[in-house]
Scaffold this motif. Sequence first.
Motif, PDB file in Angstrom:
ATOM      1  N   GLU A 123     -55.531   1.428 -58.234  1.00  0.00           N
ATOM      2  CA  GLU A 123     -54.134   0.991 -58.134  1.00  0.00           C
ATOM      3  C   GLU A 123     -54.003  -0.505 -58.430  1.00  0.00           C
ATOM      4  OE1 GLU A 123     -52.326   2.134 -54.455  1.00  0.00           O
ATOM      5  OE2 GLU A 123     -53.072   4.182 -54.617  1.00  0.00           O
ATOM      6  N   PHE A 124     -54.910  -1.296 -57.889  1.00  0.00           N
ATOM      7  CA  PHE A 124     -54.880  -2.735 -58.122  1.00  0.00           C
ATOM      8  C   PHE A 124     -55.086  -3.051 -59.597  1.00  0.00           C
ATOM      9  CE2 PHE A 124     -57.413  -6.658 -58.582  1.00  0.00           C
ATOM     10  CZ  PHE A 124     -56.440  -7.571 -58.200  1.00  0.00           C
ATOM     11  N   VAL A 125     -56.054  -2.380 -60.215  1.00  0.00           N
ATOM     12  CA  VAL A 125     -56.346  -2.620 -61.629  1.00  0.00           C
ATOM     13  C   VAL A 125     -55.174  -2.169 -62.508  1.00  0.00           C
ATOM     14  CG1 VAL A 125     -57.911  -2.035 -63.513  1.00  0.00           C
ATOM     15  CG2 VAL A 125     -58.820  -2.555 -61.270  1.00  0.00           C
ATOM     16  N   ALA A 126     -54.542  -1.056 -62.156  1.00  0.00           N
ATOM     17  CA  ALA A 126     -53.391  -0.576 -62.928  1.00  0.00           C
ATOM     18  C   ALA A 126     -52.229  -1.564 -62.844  1.00  0.00           C
ATOM     19  CB  ALA A 126     -52.962   0.790 -62.431  1.00  0.00           C
ATOM     20  N   LYS A 127     -51.986  -2.127 -61.656  1.00  0.00           N
ATOM     21  CA  LYS A 127     -50.924  -3.129 -61.510  1.00  0.00           C
ATOM     22  C   LYS A 127     -51.246  -4.386 -62.312  1.00  0.00           C
ATOM     23  CE  LYS A 127     -49.335  -1.654 -56.979  1.00  0.00           C
ATOM     24  NZ  LYS A 127     -49.261  -1.979 -55.542  1.00  0.00           N
ATOM     25  N   ALA A 128     -52.513  -4.786 -62.297  1.00  0.00           N
ATOM     26  CA  ALA A 128     -52.923  -5.970 -63.061  1.00  0.00           C
ATOM     27  C   ALA A 128     -52.740  -5.719 -64.557  1.00  0.00           C
ATOM     28  CB  ALA A 128     -54.382  -6.311 -62.753  1.00  0.00           C
ATOM     29  N   ALA A 129     -53.121  -4.541 -65.031  1.00  0.00           N
ATOM     30  CA  ALA A 129     -52.967  -4.203 -66.448  1.00  0.00           C
ATOM     31  C   ALA A 129     -51.487  -4.173 -66.836  1.00  0.00           C
ATOM     32  CB  ALA A 129     -53.632  -2.864 -66.745  1.00  0.00           C
ATOM     33  N   ALA A 130     -50.644  -3.640 -65.965  1.00  0.00           N
ATOM     34  CA  ALA A 130     -49.206  -3.601 -66.249  1.00  0.00           C
ATOM     35  C   ALA A 130     -48.628  -5.012 -66.330  1.00  0.00           C
ATOM     36  CB  ALA A 130     -48.490  -2.783 -65.178  1.00  0.00           C
ATOM     37  N   SER A 131     -49.085  -5.892 -65.446  1.00  0.00           N
ATOM     38  CA  SER A 131     -48.611  -7.281 -65.480  1.00  0.00           C
ATOM     39  C   SER A 131     -49.042  -7.978 -66.759  1.00  0.00           C
ATOM     40  CB  SER A 131     -49.147  -8.050 -64.268  1.00  0.00           C
ATOM     41  OG  SER A 131     -48.656  -7.509 -63.078  1.00  0.00           O
ATOM     42  N   LEU A 132     -50.283  -7.750 -67.184  1.00  0.00           N
ATOM     43  CA  LEU A 132     -50.770  -8.355 -68.429  1.00  0.00           C
ATOM     44  C   LEU A 132     -49.984  -7.844 -69.632  1.00  0.00           C
ATOM     45  CD1 LEU A 132     -54.617  -8.214 -67.787  1.00  0.00           C
ATOM     46  CD2 LEU A 132     -53.187 -10.270 -67.844  1.00  0.00           C
ATOM     47  N   LYS A 133     -49.713  -6.551 -69.632  1.00  0.00           N
ATOM     48  CA  LYS A 133     -48.964  -5.954 -70.741  1.00  0.00           C
ATOM     49  C   LYS A 133     -47.548  -6.516 -70.803  1.00  0.00           C
ATOM     50  CE  LYS A 133     -47.749  -1.516 -72.763  1.00  0.00           C
ATOM     51  NZ  LYS A 133     -47.867  -0.061 -72.645  1.00  0.00           N
ATOM     52  N   LYS A 134     -46.912  -6.634 -69.637  1.00  0.00           N
ATOM     53  CA  LYS A 134     -45.544  -7.150 -69.572  1.00  0.00           C
ATOM     54  C   LYS A 134     -45.480  -8.602 -70.059  1.00  0.00           C
ATOM     55  CE  LYS A 134     -41.671  -7.589 -66.382  1.00  0.00           C
ATOM     56  NZ  LYS A 134     -41.224  -7.424 -64.996  1.00  0.00           N
ATOM     57  N   ALA A 135     -46.546  -9.370 -69.775  1.00  0.00           N
ATOM     58  CA  ALA A 135     -46.586 -10.778 -70.192  1.00  0.00           C
ATOM     59  C   ALA A 135     -47.034 -10.939 -71.643  1.00  0.00           C
ATOM     60  CB  ALA A 135     -47.523 -11.561 -69.279  1.00  0.00           C
ATOM     61  N   GLY A 136     -47.465  -9.854 -72.274  1.00  0.00           N
ATOM     62  CA  GLY A 136     -47.888  -9.926 -73.671  1.00  0.00           C
ATOM     63  C   GLY A 136     -49.299 -10.441 -73.871  1.00  0.00           C
ATOM     64  N   ILE A 137     -50.128 -10.363 -72.829  1.00  0.00           N
ATOM     65  CA  ILE A 137     -51.523 -10.798 -72.932  1.00  0.00           C
ATOM     66  C   ILE A 137     -52.379  -9.578 -73.269  1.00  0.00           C
ATOM     67  CG2 ILE A 137     -53.487 -11.765 -71.683  1.00  0.00           C
ATOM     68  CD1 ILE A 137     -51.463 -13.337 -69.995  1.00  0.00           C
ATOM     69  N   ALA A 138     -53.096  -9.663 -74.389  1.00  0.00           N
ATOM     70  CA  ALA A 138     -53.949  -8.550 -74.815  1.00  0.00           C
ATOM     71  C   ALA A 138     -55.138  -8.419 -73.867  1.00  0.00           C
ATOM     72  CB  ALA A 138     -54.438  -8.785 -76.235  1.00  0.00           C
TER      73      ALA A 138
ATOM     74  N   ASN B 143     -57.084 -16.768 -73.421  1.00  0.00           N
ATOM     75  CA  ASN B 143     -56.015 -16.285 -72.539  1.00  0.00           C
ATOM     76  C   ASN B 143     -56.447 -16.188 -71.080  1.00  0.00           C
ATOM     77  OD1 ASN B 143     -54.117 -15.974 -74.562  1.00  0.00           O
ATOM     78  ND2 ASN B 143     -54.694 -13.872 -74.983  1.00  0.00           N
ATOM     79  N   LEU B 144     -57.690 -16.532 -70.772  1.00  0.00           N
ATOM     80  CA  LEU B 144     -58.206 -16.369 -69.406  1.00  0.00           C
ATOM     81  C   LEU B 144     -57.407 -17.175 -68.391  1.00  0.00           C
ATOM     82  CD1 LEU B 144     -60.335 -15.153 -67.536  1.00  0.00           C
ATOM     83  CD2 LEU B 144     -61.767 -17.150 -68.011  1.00  0.00           C
ATOM     84  N   LYS B 145     -57.114 -18.423 -68.698  1.00  0.00           N
ATOM     85  CA  LYS B 145     -56.384 -19.283 -67.749  1.00  0.00           C
ATOM     86  C   LYS B 145     -54.989 -18.715 -67.471  1.00  0.00           C
ATOM     87  CE  LYS B 145     -55.023 -24.074 -67.041  1.00  0.00           C
ATOM     88  NZ  LYS B 145     -54.998 -25.410 -67.637  1.00  0.00           N
ATOM     89  N   ASP B 146     -54.290 -18.291 -68.512  1.00  0.00           N
ATOM     90  CA  ASP B 146     -52.949 -17.713 -68.321  1.00  0.00           C
ATOM     91  C   ASP B 146     -53.006 -16.402 -67.545  1.00  0.00           C
ATOM     92  OD1 ASP B 146     -51.865 -19.822 -69.761  1.00  0.00           O
ATOM     93  OD2 ASP B 146     -51.951 -18.721 -71.670  1.00  0.00           O
ATOM     94  N   ALA B 147     -54.012 -15.570 -67.829  1.00  0.00           N
ATOM     95  CA  ALA B 147     -54.143 -14.290 -67.127  1.00  0.00           C
ATOM     96  C   ALA B 147     -54.460 -14.488 -65.646  1.00  0.00           C
ATOM     97  CB  ALA B 147     -55.231 -13.446 -67.789  1.00  0.00           C
ATOM     98  N   LYS B 148     -55.315 -15.445 -65.349  1.00  0.00           N
ATOM     99  CA  LYS B 148     -55.624 -15.736 -63.941  1.00  0.00           C
ATOM    100  C   LYS B 148     -54.395 -16.262 -63.211  1.00  0.00           C
ATOM    101  CE  LYS B 148     -60.573 -16.590 -63.865  1.00  0.00           C
ATOM    102  NZ  LYS B 148     -61.625 -17.579 -63.527  1.00  0.00           N
ATOM    103  N   TRP B 149     -53.636 -17.121 -63.865  1.00  0.00           N
ATOM    104  CA  TRP B 149     -52.427 -17.641 -63.239  1.00  0.00           C
ATOM    105  C   TRP B 149     -51.430 -16.523 -62.985  1.00  0.00           C
ATOM    106  CZ3 TRP B 149     -47.330 -17.662 -64.723  1.00  0.00           C
ATOM    107  CH2 TRP B 149     -46.464 -18.434 -63.943  1.00  0.00           C
ATOM    108  N   LEU B 150     -51.282 -15.625 -63.963  1.00  0.00           N
ATOM    109  CA  LEU B 150     -50.352 -14.512 -63.850  1.00  0.00           C
ATOM    110  C   LEU B 150     -50.699 -13.603 -62.671  1.00  0.00           C
ATOM    111  CD1 LEU B 150     -47.995 -12.879 -65.158  1.00  0.00           C
ATOM    112  CD2 LEU B 150     -49.757 -11.624 -66.400  1.00  0.00           C
ATOM    113  N   LEU B 151     -51.984 -13.335 -62.478  1.00  0.00           N
ATOM    114  CA  LEU B 151     -52.421 -12.423 -61.426  1.00  0.00           C
ATOM    115  C   LEU B 151     -52.696 -13.133 -60.097  1.00  0.00           C
ATOM    116  CD1 LEU B 151     -54.814 -10.136 -63.477  1.00  0.00           C
ATOM    117  CD2 LEU B 151     -52.397  -9.769 -62.926  1.00  0.00           C
ATOM    118  N   GLY B 152     -52.622 -14.448 -60.095  1.00  0.00           N
ATOM    119  CA  GLY B 152     -52.862 -15.203 -58.864  1.00  0.00           C
ATOM    120  C   GLY B 152     -54.317 -15.224 -58.443  1.00  0.00           C
ATOM    121  N   ILE B 153     -55.190 -15.254 -59.407  1.00  0.00           N
ATOM    122  CA  ILE B 153     -56.637 -15.258 -59.109  1.00  0.00           C
ATOM    123  C   ILE B 153     -57.133 -16.690 -59.084  1.00  0.00           C
ATOM    124  CG2 ILE B 153     -58.905 -14.539 -59.929  1.00  0.00           C
ATOM    125  CD1 ILE B 153     -57.561 -12.161 -61.244  1.00  0.00           C
TER     126      ILE B 153
END
Length: 93
Positions: A20-35, A83-93
């Motif tokens: 569930e956590f991974v699916a939510k993270a993938a959905a957030s990345l997709k919504k933000a346009g990060i491959a 895109n790592l920095k943007d993806a981490k910021w998006l997911l709050g990691i």
Amino acid sequence: MSIRVNFFNRTKLIVDNNSEFVAKAAASLKKAGIAYEMHTKRFRNYSPHMMRSGMCVDYGISQATMNPVDNVYTYTIWVSRKNLKDAKWLLGI
């Protein structure tokens, strides 16, 4: 614009066994346009050596009954290094 993910430019973003956590993270990345790429691995808790050596004998009972196997899945999300920095910021990691 998102950078495509390939074997040479990718880095791990998340490794988890909570689907569930991974699916939510993938959905957030997709919504933000990060491959991203997502890989799934299955680990099993029995030893194939024990079954080959005859230590587990089957007398008409299914192998699933004789040798219960707990499947553990591990999910990995990869993103490009740029895109790592943007993806981490998006997911709050």
